[in-house]
Design a protein around this motif. Structure first.
Motif, mmCIF file in Angstrom:
data_model
loop_
_atom_site.group_PDB
_atom_site.id
_atom_site.type_symbol
_atom_site.label_atom_id
_atom_site.label_comp_id
_atom_site.label_asym_id
_atom_site.label_seq_id
_atom_site.Cartn_x
_atom_site.Cartn_y
_atom_site.Cartn_z
ATOM 1 N N TYR A 168 64.700 23.860 49.552
ATOM 2 C CA TYR A 168 64.151 24.333 50.814
ATOM 3 C C TYR A 168 63.419 25.662 50.611
ATOM 4 N N LYS A 169 62.624 26.042 51.617
ATOM 5 C CA LYS A 169 61.933 27.324 51.612
ATOM 6 C C LYS A 169 62.307 28.090 52.863
ATOM 7 N N GLY B 103 60.842 31.661 54.622
ATOM 8 C CA GLY B 103 59.853 32.729 54.514
ATOM 9 C C GLY B 103 58.931 32.572 53.324
ATOM 10 N N GLY B 104 58.622 31.343 52.954
ATOM 11 C CA GLY B 104 57.730 31.080 51.832
ATOM 12 C C GLY B 104 58.389 31.134 50.468
ATOM 13 N N ARG B 105 59.660 31.502 50.413
ATOM 14 C CA ARG B 105 60.374 31.597 49.127
ATOM 15 C C ARG B 105 61.228 30.352 48.910
ATOM 16 N N ALA B 106 61.123 29.751 47.733
ATOM 17 C CA ALA B 106 61.842 28.516 47.408
ATOM 18 C C ALA B 106 63.294 28.810 47.028
ATOM 19 N N LYS C 267 62.472 25.384 55.741
ATOM 20 C CA LYS C 267 61.651 24.180 55.599
ATOM 21 C C LYS C 267 62.282 23.373 54.462
#
Length: 94
Positions: free
Chosen positions: A63-64, A66-69, A38
């Motif tokens: 970007y992210k 799996g929810g990690r930045a 994302k």
């Protein structure tokens, strides 16, 4: 640079490969097989046209996955041939 960032956000591998210089272009990027990122934003830190046909662009893309930045900080080299700019390569900055 901005158009290539947009192509990453839209998973447009065809555009990315078409704007990659043939001397360094991979056969495929495998975007369809990767866990989708994302994309959160692009910041151009510095750009410099070195001569009529060579330029560098330093950027940070956030970007992210799996929810990690994550962030990609790169200085990219571009070359113009027949009036079109192509990505050649880049150096990942720490």
């Amino acid at each position: 640079m901005r158009s290539r960032y947009t192509a990453y956000t839209l998973l447009r591998e065809d555009y990315l490969l078409a704007t990659w210089h043939p001397s360094t272009r991979p056969a495929s990027l495998g975007l369809a097989e990767e866990v989708p990122a994302k994309w959160l934003g692009l910041e151009i830190k510095h750009c410099e046209q070195q001569d009529a046909d060579h330029a560098i662009v330093e950027f940070v893309a956030r970007y992210k996955v799996g929810g990690r930045a994550h962030r990609l900080h790169e200085t990219s080299n571009f070359v113009r041939e027949d009036g079109r700019w192509f990505y050649v390569d880049g150096v990942i900055e720490q």
